[in-house]
Scaffold this motif. Structure first.
Motif, PDB file in Angstrom:
ATOM      1  N   LEU A 240      23.678 -37.170  -5.398  1.00  0.00           N
ATOM      2  CA  LEU A 240      22.627 -36.686  -6.284  1.00  0.00           C
ATOM      3  C   LEU A 240      23.269 -35.988  -7.471  1.00  0.00           C
ATOM      4  CD1 LEU A 240      19.789 -35.084  -4.113  1.00  0.00           C
ATOM      5  CD2 LEU A 240      19.851 -37.335  -5.185  1.00  0.00           C
ATOM      6  N   TRP A 242      22.028 -33.344 -10.658  1.00  0.00           N
ATOM      7  CA  TRP A 242      20.917 -32.519 -11.106  1.00  0.00           C
ATOM      8  C   TRP A 242      21.424 -31.463 -12.082  1.00  0.00           C
ATOM      9  CZ3 TRP A 242      23.596 -31.929  -6.660  1.00  0.00           C
ATOM     10  CH2 TRP A 242      24.023 -30.664  -6.299  1.00  0.00           C
ATOM     11  N   PHE A 248      18.065 -26.629  -6.373  1.00  0.00           N
ATOM     12  CA  PHE A 248      18.081 -27.521  -5.219  1.00  0.00           C
ATOM     13  C   PHE A 248      18.959 -26.936  -4.105  1.00  0.00           C
ATOM     14  CE2 PHE A 248      17.331 -31.647  -7.879  1.00  0.00           C
ATOM     15  CZ  PHE A 248      16.061 -31.182  -8.204  1.00  0.00           C
ATOM     16  N   LEU A 253      19.669 -31.325   2.158  1.00  0.00           N
ATOM     17  CA  LEU A 253      19.528 -32.765   1.920  1.00  0.00           C
ATOM     18  C   LEU A 253      20.628 -33.585   2.591  1.00  0.00           C
ATOM     19  CD1 LEU A 253      18.541 -32.553  -1.846  1.00  0.00           C
ATOM     20  CD2 LEU A 253      17.069 -33.381   0.000  1.00  0.00           C
ATOM     21  N   GLN A 289      11.279 -31.387 -10.647  1.00  0.00           N
ATOM     22  CA  GLN A 289      12.118 -31.728  -9.505  1.00  0.00           C
ATOM     23  C   GLN A 289      12.847 -33.061  -9.681  1.00  0.00           C
ATOM     24  OE1 GLN A 289      11.440 -28.442  -8.582  1.00  0.00           O
ATOM     25  NE2 GLN A 289      12.097 -29.294  -6.631  1.00  0.00           N
ATOM     26  N   VAL A 316      13.125 -34.310  -5.659  1.00  0.00           N
ATOM     27  CA  VAL A 316      13.628 -33.507  -4.550  1.00  0.00           C
ATOM     28  C   VAL A 316      12.709 -32.315  -4.354  1.00  0.00           C
ATOM     29  CG1 VAL A 316      15.473 -31.955  -3.817  1.00  0.00           C
ATOM     30  CG2 VAL A 316      16.042 -34.189  -4.776  1.00  0.00           C
ATOM     31  N   LEU A 321      13.358 -36.102  -0.104  1.00  0.00           N
ATOM     32  CA  LEU A 321      13.840 -36.863  -1.266  1.00  0.00           C
ATOM     33  C   LEU A 321      13.020 -38.138  -1.402  1.00  0.00           C
ATOM     34  CD1 LEU A 321      16.155 -37.699  -3.367  1.00  0.00           C
ATOM     35  CD2 LEU A 321      17.245 -38.788  -1.405  1.00  0.00           C
ATOM     36  N   TYR A 323      12.731 -41.692  -4.154  1.00  0.00           N
ATOM     37  CA  TYR A 323      13.337 -42.362  -5.296  1.00  0.00           C
ATOM     38  C   TYR A 323      12.577 -43.632  -5.635  1.00  0.00           C
ATOM     39  CZ  TYR A 323      15.620 -45.153  -1.618  1.00  0.00           C
ATOM     40  OH  TYR A 323      15.874 -45.946  -0.525  1.00  0.00           O
TER      41      TYR A 323
END
Length: 405
Positions: A240, A242, A248, A253, A289, A316, A321, A323
């Motif tokens: 990931l 970010w 986060f 995760l 997010q 997230v 999660l 996508y």
């Protein structure tokens, strides 16, 4: 030697025709310089076909890990950014990222005064290459500087135009100071895991965008403090990415993709050649997010199945999660289309997948025709003086919004 092989002039003509067919090189002067400047002389180790491929960047230097350090950008990207920059005769121009020198030669042609073009790069091997290529092509007046591009070149400021051909996570304060009021800044800016070529005009101490286009570039060296990344699988192949202002919990995760999958479909479809990147851009406005998931091309779909190999937008929330994904559909006429949807994992998977599908449906109303406004303020601007929520960076605050319909 093949006597029937097309000449560089013919290849440039064809290159330009293909670039314009896709909607780039709209400005007559941009089209002229792409047609006239000998691109192949700036990439002497590439074949003529590769040098003039409209969609192919020509890599000339790499880091030790194999990632690109310097290249001649693909002609369609060059055209896109020069259209955005809108150079006028006599403009003073600063280029961040010297590359092969090709872009600087185009800028010299556009401004009409070679000495008005300054190009800077942190790597002496790159600046030596650019200076050598520029000299060989007859552009001896362009000023090539070795130094930190984030600091600009203050001794030649102010500039009417600044263009960055490397991708920064933030807009260095030196670039603000060296840009003339009313001047234009074009750069491939990164936020929320994606990169966009953005054209700004400097007005009243702010940078106001009037063009936002999808693109990808080599990162600005040393500008890596703002974008965070971490693996979420045991083999560390899926990561990931970010921004640092997104709180986060990456530990929550770990192994999320091993949890049961929840899939939702939006009933929104696209053709195989129809862009969908507007979904990601929309998410950067509507959902704090949003980030990026990077997936190797050889990853098993049963583990992770994003809409495109390499990268996709993701949401997230806590230890969950979601996508963007797609599936093949046949319409009544037998034509193939792709339905957009979401795959999610974690305790709130079903809700997060539905949230992403809601955003897909909202995007579909206007597709890519409706883009947000983007205004950048100095980092010390009080939140009370901003017109909306901001994405906080080191030197700036980004405010994105959609105008009311």
């Amino acid at each position: 030697m093949n006597d029937n092989a097309p000449s560089p002039e013919e290849l440039r003509k064809n290159m330009l025709a293909n670039v314009q067919k896709q909607g780039y090189a709209k400005l007559p002067e941009v089209a002229r310089v792409l047609r006239e400047v000998p691109r192949h002389e700036f990439v002497p180790d590439a074949s003529l076909a590769d040098a003039h491929n409209p969609w192919q960047a020509v890599i000339t230097h790499r880091f030790a890990d194999g990632t690109s350090l310097s290249c001649a950008s693909a002609p369609f990207v060059v055209a896109l950014m020069l259209d955005q920059l809108a150079v006028e005769r006599g403009n003073k121009i600063l280029e961040i990222g010297a590359g092969t020198g090709y872009n600087a030669s185009l800028l010299a042609e556009l401004t009409g005064i070679e000495t008005n073009v300054v190009t800077i790069d942190v790597d002496p091997a790159v600046t030596e290459q650019a200076e050598r290529n520029l000299s060989a092509a007859g552009y001896n007046g362009v000023q090539v500087v070795t130094g930190d591009g984030a600091l600009g070149v203050p001794e030649h400021a102010p500039y009417d135009r600044i263009i960055a051909t490397v991708s920064p996570w933030d807009i260095p304060s030196a670039w603000w100071r060296q840009l003339s009021p009313g001047g234009r800044l074009v750069l491939p800016l990164r936020w929320r895991g994606q990169s966009r070529s953005v054209a700004f005009t400097y007005r009243d101490g702010r940078l106001v965008a009037d063009s936002i286009e999808l693109c990808g570039f080599v990162y600005l060296v040393g500008d890596d403090e703002g974008e965070k990344s971490a693996p979420i699988t045991d083999d560390e192949t899926i990561q990931l990415h970010w921004d640092r202002d997104q709180p986060f919990d990456i530990d929550a995760l770990q192994g999320v993709l091993d949890q049961p999958r929840s899939t939702a479909w939006s009933e929104v479809t696209i053709a195989g050649d129809e862009p969908h990147d507007g979904i990601w851009l929309r998410l950067t406005v509507t959902d704090p997010q949003v980030c990026r998931i990077n997936v190797p091309a050889d990853a098993k779909p049963s583990v992770c199945d994003p809409i495109s190999p390499g990268r996709a937008p993701a949401l997230v929330e806590g230890g969950s999660l979601a996508y963007l994904t797609s599936r093949r559909r046949e319409d009544d006429g037998g034509s193939t289309r792709w339905e957009l949807g979401a795959i999610a994992h974690g305790p709130d998977a079903e809700r997060l997948a539905q949230r992403l599908c809601d955003e897909i449906r909202a995007w579909s109303v206007h597709r890519d025709a409706r883009k947000p406004s983007l205004v950048v303020f100095p980092a010390d601007t009080p939140d009370s003086a901003l017109p909306g929520p901001a994405i906080d960076k080191t030197h700036s605050k980004l405010v994105l919004a959609y105008e009311p319909e």
